[in-house]
Design an enzyme around this catalytic site. Sequence first.
Site, PDB file in Angstrom:
ATOM      1  CE  LYS A   1     -22.701  10.550   1.241  1.00  0.00           C
ATOM      2  NZ  LYS A   1     -22.554   9.067   1.323  1.00  0.00           N
TER       3      LYS A   1
ATOM      4  N   GLY B   1     -22.279   7.481 -12.234  1.00  0.00           N
ATOM      5  CA  GLY B   1     -23.210   8.260 -11.407  1.00  0.00           C
ATOM      6  C   GLY B   1     -23.504   9.675 -11.858  1.00  0.00           C
TER       7      GLY B   1
ATOM      8  CG  ASP C   1     -18.525   9.060   0.884  1.00  0.00           C
ATOM      9  OD1 ASP C   1     -18.686   9.704   1.926  1.00  0.00           O
ATOM     10  OD2 ASP C   1     -18.643   7.822   0.844  1.00  0.00           O
TER      11      ASP C   1
ATOM     12  CG  ASP D   1     -24.956   2.767  -7.764  1.00  0.00           C
ATOM     13  OD1 ASP D   1     -24.223   3.759  -7.575  1.00  0.00           O
ATOM     14  OD2 ASP D   1     -24.572   1.594  -7.610  1.00  0.00           O
TER      15      ASP D   1
HETATM   16  P1  IMP Z   1     -15.284   8.600  -2.594  1.00  0.00           P
HETATM   17  O1  IMP Z   1     -14.160   8.048  -3.427  1.00  0.00           O
HETATM   18  O2  IMP Z   1     -15.315   8.005  -1.209  1.00  0.00           O
HETATM   19  O3  IMP Z   1     -15.322  10.126  -2.544  1.00  0.00           O
HETATM   20  O4  IMP Z   1     -16.627   8.091  -3.212  1.00  0.00           O
HETATM   21  C1  IMP Z   1     -17.070   8.546  -4.387  1.00  0.00           C
HETATM   22  C2  IMP Z   1     -17.974   7.566  -5.095  1.00  0.00           C
HETATM   23  O5  IMP Z   1     -18.664   6.685  -4.202  1.00  0.00           O
HETATM   24  C3  IMP Z   1     -19.057   8.344  -5.787  1.00  0.00           C
HETATM   25  O6  IMP Z   1     -18.652   8.771  -7.056  1.00  0.00           O
HETATM   26  C4  IMP Z   1     -20.212   7.375  -5.800  1.00  0.00           C
HETATM   27  O7  IMP Z   1     -20.126   6.533  -6.927  1.00  0.00           O
HETATM   28  C5  IMP Z   1     -20.035   6.568  -4.529  1.00  0.00           C
HETATM   29  N1  IMP Z   1     -20.859   7.088  -3.400  1.00  0.00           N
HETATM   30  C6  IMP Z   1     -20.452   7.782  -2.315  1.00  0.00           C
HETATM   31  N2  IMP Z   1     -21.465   8.098  -1.492  1.00  0.00           N
HETATM   32  C7  IMP Z   1     -22.578   7.595  -2.078  1.00  0.00           C
HETATM   33  C8  IMP Z   1     -23.984   7.624  -1.721  1.00  0.00           C
HETATM   34  O8  IMP Z   1     -24.445   8.175  -0.701  1.00  0.00           O
HETATM   35  N3  IMP Z   1     -24.820   6.989  -2.593  1.00  0.00           N
HETATM   36  C9  IMP Z   1     -24.400   6.379  -3.737  1.00  0.00           C
HETATM   37  N4  IMP Z   1     -23.096   6.345  -4.115  1.00  0.00           N
HETATM   38  C10 IMP Z   1     -22.193   6.947  -3.295  1.00  0.00           C
HETATM   39 MG    MG Z   2     -18.921   8.352  -8.876  1.00  0.00          MG
END
Ligand code: IMP
Ligand code: MG
Length: 191
Positions: A135, A49, A107, A163
Amino acid sequence: MKNVQLYDKSFKPYMSYEEIQKAIDTVAEKINNDLKDEHTPIFLGVLTGSFMFFGDLLKRINLECETCFIRLASYEGTSSTGQVKQLLGLTQSVKDRNIVVVEDIVDTGGTINELYKLLKENGARSIRIATLMFKPGSYKGTIKIDYPACSIPNDFIVGFGLDYDQIGRNLKDIYVLDVEETERRKGINIR
Ligand code: IMP
Ligand code: MG
């Protein structure tokens, strides 16, 4: 700008390419300033990403630096699985190095948490986190997010590297899930 349809979902315009570029200008300036006295940092891009953000950010970095990538994944569809998989590990030593992690989006913080642990275990001297999107409402981590280019609500976004089930990464602007339009389209059975 118009909505875009990706598989079963409709997305509406959220942030233009120009606005994204301005946000990247601001974080790049902070990083250049904060790291000016540090020895050759490594910018570590988290694939897939971050590829667009990584390129645009690095063009603005005026420090002597190295670049490197790691590939992690935790998402399926539009929600986090909570499990972070390492698909391509560290290809370069981080021992005693200053690291700037470059992420597309933070996220829940699960991915960044795993990566932070991995870098610590491998002896990184300092670790800073830059992310295009953050976020704060969904973040459960304790690691400081040093350079969030943009902070957003808990909505699902695509474009500029991000994506939906692997598609939409090539969009040059960022779009957010349009729940009403997605429902309306389901009702009249168009894609
Ligand atoms: P985390 O481990 O929950 O912080 O998520 C991180 C990963 O989830 C990011 O690097 C993205 O690949 C994916 N992700 C989280 N939110 C989104 C979104 O709104 N759109 C697309 N991909 C997301
Ligand atoms: Mg990512």
